[in-house]
Design an enzyme around this catalytic site. Sequence first.
Site, PDB file in Angstrom:
ATOM      1  N   MET A  30     -16.388 -29.760 -17.770  1.00  0.00           N
ATOM      2  CA  MET A  30     -16.136 -31.132 -18.200  1.00  0.00           C
ATOM      3  C   MET A  30     -16.401 -32.106 -17.047  1.00  0.00           C
ATOM      4  O   MET A  30     -15.973 -33.255 -17.092  1.00  0.00           O
ATOM      5  CB  MET A  30     -14.708 -31.285 -18.728  1.00  0.00           C
ATOM      6  CG  MET A  30     -14.471 -30.538 -20.027  1.00  0.00           C
ATOM      7  SD  MET A  30     -13.253 -31.291 -21.097  1.00  0.00           S
ATOM      8  CE  MET A  30     -11.806 -31.298 -20.048  1.00  0.00           C
ATOM      9  N   GLY A  31     -17.119 -31.639 -16.031  1.00  0.00           N
ATOM     10  CA  GLY A  31     -17.522 -32.533 -14.966  1.00  0.00           C
ATOM     11  C   GLY A  31     -16.456 -32.760 -13.919  1.00  0.00           C
ATOM     12  O   GLY A  31     -15.449 -32.059 -13.856  1.00  0.00           O
ATOM     13  N   HIS A  34     -15.705 -29.573  -8.554  1.00  0.00           N
ATOM     14  CA  HIS A  34     -15.100 -29.283  -7.255  1.00  0.00           C
ATOM     15  C   HIS A  34     -15.491 -27.873  -6.837  1.00  0.00           C
ATOM     16  O   HIS A  34     -16.340 -27.235  -7.486  1.00  0.00           O
ATOM     17  CB  HIS A  34     -13.573 -29.453  -7.311  1.00  0.00           C
ATOM     18  CG  HIS A  34     -12.916 -28.742  -8.452  1.00  0.00           C
ATOM     19  ND1 HIS A  34     -12.902 -27.365  -8.566  1.00  0.00           N
ATOM     20  CD2 HIS A  34     -12.261 -29.203  -9.547  1.00  0.00           C
ATOM     21  CE1 HIS A  34     -12.259 -27.010  -9.658  1.00  0.00           C
ATOM     22  NE2 HIS A  34     -11.859 -28.106 -10.279  1.00  0.00           N
ATOM     23  N   HIS A  37     -15.595 -25.116  -9.508  1.00  0.00           N
ATOM     24  CA  HIS A  37     -16.822 -25.098 -10.307  1.00  0.00           C
ATOM     25  C   HIS A  37     -17.990 -24.562  -9.483  1.00  0.00           C
ATOM     26  O   HIS A  37     -18.833 -23.811  -9.995  1.00  0.00           O
ATOM     27  CB  HIS A  37     -17.158 -26.508 -10.793  1.00  0.00           C
ATOM     28  CG  HIS A  37     -16.123 -27.143 -11.660  1.00  0.00           C
ATOM     29  ND1 HIS A  37     -15.308 -28.160 -11.223  1.00  0.00           N
ATOM     30  CD2 HIS A  37     -15.760 -26.909 -12.939  1.00  0.00           C
ATOM     31  CE1 HIS A  37     -14.508 -28.536 -12.202  1.00  0.00           C
ATOM     32  NE2 HIS A  37     -14.752 -27.789 -13.250  1.00  0.00           N
ATOM     33  N   GLU A 148     -10.881 -18.208 -13.942  1.00  0.00           N
ATOM     34  CA  GLU A 148      -9.623 -17.578 -14.336  1.00  0.00           C
ATOM     35  C   GLU A 148      -8.436 -18.531 -14.245  1.00  0.00           C
ATOM     36  O   GLU A 148      -7.359 -18.206 -14.740  1.00  0.00           O
ATOM     37  CB  GLU A 148      -9.374 -16.331 -13.481  1.00  0.00           C
ATOM     38  CG  GLU A 148     -10.334 -15.193 -13.806  1.00  0.00           C
ATOM     39  CD  GLU A 148     -10.107 -13.960 -12.958  1.00  0.00           C
ATOM     40  OE1 GLU A 148      -9.288 -14.013 -12.007  1.00  0.00           O
ATOM     41  OE2 GLU A 148     -10.769 -12.929 -13.230  1.00  0.00           O
ATOM     42  N   ASP A 150      -8.168 -21.218 -15.927  1.00  0.00           N
ATOM     43  CA  ASP A 150      -7.954 -21.435 -17.361  1.00  0.00           C
ATOM     44  C   ASP A 150      -7.977 -20.072 -18.054  1.00  0.00           C
ATOM     45  O   ASP A 150      -8.871 -19.759 -18.838  1.00  0.00           O
ATOM     46  CB  ASP A 150      -9.037 -22.353 -17.927  1.00  0.00           C
ATOM     47  CG  ASP A 150      -8.975 -23.743 -17.318  1.00  0.00           C
ATOM     48  OD1 ASP A 150      -7.986 -24.445 -17.561  1.00  0.00           O
ATOM     49  OD2 ASP A 150      -9.907 -24.111 -16.588  1.00  0.00           O
ATOM     50  N   LYS A 184      -7.455 -25.508  -7.389  1.00  0.00           N
ATOM     51  CA  LYS A 184      -8.388 -26.622  -7.555  1.00  0.00           C
ATOM     52  C   LYS A 184      -8.409 -27.060  -9.016  1.00  0.00           C
ATOM     53  O   LYS A 184      -8.491 -26.234  -9.932  1.00  0.00           O
ATOM     54  CB  LYS A 184      -9.793 -26.195  -7.147  1.00  0.00           C
ATOM     55  CG  LYS A 184      -9.940 -25.835  -5.682  1.00  0.00           C
ATOM     56  CD  LYS A 184     -10.293 -27.043  -4.853  1.00  0.00           C
ATOM     57  CE  LYS A 184     -10.636 -26.661  -3.425  1.00  0.00           C
ATOM     58  NZ  LYS A 184     -10.934 -27.834  -2.594  1.00  0.00           N
ATOM     59  N   SER A 185      -8.341 -28.375  -9.238  1.00  0.00           N
ATOM     60  CA  SER A 185      -8.371 -28.919 -10.596  1.00  0.00           C
ATOM     61  C   SER A 185      -8.840 -30.361 -10.534  1.00  0.00           C
ATOM     62  O   SER A 185      -8.468 -31.109  -9.621  1.00  0.00           O
ATOM     63  CB  SER A 185      -6.978 -28.860 -11.227  1.00  0.00           C
ATOM     64  OG  SER A 185      -6.949 -29.581 -12.461  1.00  0.00           O
ATOM     65  N   ARG A 187      -7.781 -32.566 -12.387  1.00  0.00           N
ATOM     66  CA  ARG A 187      -6.596 -33.382 -12.626  1.00  0.00           C
ATOM     67  C   ARG A 187      -5.754 -33.588 -11.363  1.00  0.00           C
ATOM     68  O   ARG A 187      -4.846 -34.416 -11.370  1.00  0.00           O
ATOM     69  CB  ARG A 187      -5.740 -32.774 -13.744  1.00  0.00           C
ATOM     70  CG  ARG A 187      -6.367 -32.928 -15.125  1.00  0.00           C
ATOM     71  CD  ARG A 187      -5.401 -32.533 -16.238  1.00  0.00           C
ATOM     72  NE  ARG A 187      -5.910 -32.914 -17.541  1.00  0.00           N
ATOM     73  CZ  ARG A 187      -6.578 -32.117 -18.371  1.00  0.00           C
ATOM     74  NH1 ARG A 187      -6.817 -30.870 -17.999  1.00  0.00           N
ATOM     75  NH2 ARG A 187      -7.002 -32.554 -19.544  1.00  0.00           N
TER      76      ARG A 187
END
Length: 281
Positions: A30-31, A34, A37, A148, A150, A184-185, A187
């Site tokens: 979803m862009g 970081h 990803h 992992e 999510d 890492k997120s 959000r």
Amino acid sequence: MQLEKTIAGVKAQVQIWRKEGLSVGLVPTMGYLHEGHRSLIDRAVRENDRVVVSVFVNPIQFGPTEDLESYPRDLEADCRLCEDAGAALVFSPEADEMYAPDFSTYVDMHRVSEELCGKSRPIHFRGVCTVVSKLFNIVTPDRAYFGEKDAQQLAVIRRMVRDLNMNLQIVGCPIVREADGLAKSSRNTYLSAEERKAALVLSRAVQTGKSMILDGEKDGDKILAAMKEIIQQEPLAKIDYVEMVKWDTIEVHHKVDGPVLTAMAVYIGKTRLIDNFIIEE
């Protein structure tokens, strides 16, 4: 590296690669990319001849009170990261490219999607399964890569691929953490300095649970109680759930006697964060 906005453009490029006998990997995102990803893209680049990264904030997986409009976006930075990592194509469609005005077909799932995040986000996994199945149909990858962090999403996608006989491999990749342990997120950008410090209760709870299991504890309820106690000591933290489930079925479980996922969702202020650990035994 190409930036493609249309489904037809992606299909045309993949068709060229297929005629050349090249393998294709897909990293759905979803862009606001970081290092987590980046780790998915790096692995996809190692294991495939060409890699497509999708950057799409999927509206149908957000509830009416969730952060669709405020979800962080930076396509320019995302493209730089993807190019640096060796991706061949970034697919970043608008919502109306993915969903016709009269769109009415969804991929729904029961059981695996109903516990953990499925309880508090009841439409979430229907939206995830629908958009991911569309991406699989558009890109037709040999392999697709999911983090992992999510973990329930990963289990849901694996079940969807199995149940619907989709012809690709799902690759799960380990959680990437900040130096102080926070997962890492995208959000994490919502957190104030005080909230960022408070958010470390999630990784501390994870480490406590892991340590108890490594020390021989098999009672899931004792493990969860210790983890919840750590989180509850932080005034800015509010628990959504802390649960132990069977890793493949996401059924609530109370004993470490096979592959189990111990997962949590915790509000730090208004920001909902998730973390987990998986025991493969």
